[in-house]
Design a protein around this motif. Structure first.
Motif, short mmCIF file in Angstrom:
data_model
loop_
_atom_site.label_atom_id
_atom_site.label_comp_id
_atom_site.label_asym_id
_atom_site.label_seq_id
_atom_site.Cartn_x
_atom_site.Cartn_y
_atom_site.Cartn_z
N LEU A 83 -22.10 -26.43 28.86
CA LEU A 83 -23.22 -25.56 29.21
C LEU A 83 -24.34 -25.70 28.19
N ARG A 84 -25.57 -25.79 28.70
CA ARG A 84 -26.75 -25.78 27.83
C ARG A 84 -27.75 -24.81 28.46
N ILE A 85 -28.23 -23.87 27.65
CA ILE A 85 -29.24 -22.91 28.10
C ILE A 85 -30.49 -23.13 27.26
N ILE A 86 -31.62 -23.27 27.98
CA ILE A 86 -32.90 -23.45 27.30
C ILE A 86 -33.88 -22.40 27.80
N ASP A 87 -34.88 -22.09 26.98
CA ASP A 87 -35.91 -21.14 27.40
C ASP A 87 -37.07 -21.90 28.05
N LYS A 88 -38.13 -21.16 28.43
CA LYS A 88 -39.25 -21.77 29.13
C LYS A 88 -40.01 -22.79 28.29
N ASN A 89 -39.82 -22.75 26.97
CA ASN A 89 -40.46 -23.71 26.07
C ASN A 89 -39.52 -24.86 25.69
N VAL A 90 -38.42 -24.95 26.39
CA VAL A 90 -37.40 -25.98 26.19
C VAL A 90 -36.73 -25.89 24.81
N ASN A 91 -36.67 -24.69 24.27
CA ASN A 91 -35.90 -24.45 23.06
C ASN A 91 -34.46 -24.20 23.47
N ILE A 92 -33.55 -24.86 22.78
CA ILE A 92 -32.13 -24.70 23.11
C ILE A 92 -31.64 -23.36 22.56
N ILE A 93 -31.14 -22.53 23.44
CA ILE A 93 -30.61 -21.23 23.07
C ILE A 93 -29.10 -21.31 22.88
N LEU A 94 -28.44 -22.05 23.74
CA LEU A 94 -26.98 -22.25 23.65
C LEU A 94 -26.69 -23.67 24.08
N ASP A 95 -25.83 -24.35 23.34
CA ASP A 95 -25.46 -25.70 23.70
C ASP A 95 -24.01 -25.93 23.29
N ASP A 96 -23.12 -25.75 24.24
CA ASP A 96 -21.71 -26.01 23.91
C ASP A 96 -21.33 -27.46 24.16
N SER A 97 -22.29 -28.28 24.58
CA SER A 97 -22.00 -29.70 24.79
C SER A 97 -21.90 -30.45 23.47
N LEU A 98 -22.42 -29.88 22.39
CA LEU A 98 -22.35 -30.54 21.08
C LEU A 98 -21.12 -30.11 20.29
N ALA A 99 -20.66 -28.92 20.53
CA ALA A 99 -19.52 -28.40 19.78
C ALA A 99 -18.22 -28.83 20.45
N GLY A 100 -17.29 -29.31 19.69
CA GLY A 100 -15.95 -29.62 20.20
C GLY A 100 -15.90 -30.73 21.21
#
Length: 170
Positions: A83-100
């Motif tokens: 899961l990756r969640i980004i805001d309207k400015n394409v800032n990453i808020i959550l990115d579990d694709s990098l962890a583990g």
């Protein structure tokens, strides 16, 4: 599963989705005489929809007991559960694709089409009766008569509803 409960019984499963087909496979492995009634005209009638995530204690366990994990591993989508969640400015808020990344997923995903094919191919020939849109059932001499939109009727000793969210049986 107590095989004495299914021995000699005609088991009807209404619905050829993932749940109904998995149950059919499990019952056949225990010697059950199973017929799946599915409303689709054939296995290729329609696109099967989005991915399913399978959890260790339910879907994956059922596939393991069904002896289908090799087929599953050959068809699942590694990383699709990330899961990756980004805001309207394409800032990453959550990115579990990098962890583990090195960890195996506890909820791997598979597309419904390949999963359905795995399950269909695992069943005995003529297990699925296509073009069988369920209409009604009635008790006749200790059995259940199943009536379908195409005008056919079948008898079963045990009927299992696996016909989805808009079930007519439940």
């Amino acid at each position: 599963m107590n095989t004495k409960l299914i021995a000699g019984k005609k088991i009807a499963i209404i619905g050829g989705g993932p749940g109904g087909l998995t149950l059919a496979r499990l019952l056949q492995r225990k010697g059950g005489h199973v017929t799946v009634y599915e409303r689709d005209i054939n296995r290729d009638t329609r696109v099967q929809g989005a991915t399913l995530d399978l959890h260790e204690d339910s879907g994956l366990r059922a596939l393991e007991e069904a002896g289908l994990m090799d087929e599953f591993r050959a068809n699942f989508r590694p990383g699709a559960d990330r899961l990756r969640i980004i805001d309207k400015n394409v800032n990453i808020i959550l990115d579990d694709s990098l962890a583990g990344q090195e960890e195996a997923s506890a909820r791997p995903e598979i597309d419904r089409g390949p999963l359905r094919n795995i399950l269909l191919d695992s069943l005995l020939p003529d297990t699925v009766i296509w073009d069988s849109h369920f209409v009604s059932m009635s008790k006749i001499n200790g059995s259940w008569q199943l009536d379908f939109r195409n005008g056919t009727s079948f008898l079963a000793d045990i009927v299992i509803a696996a016909d989805g969210a808009n079930s007519k049986l439940r």
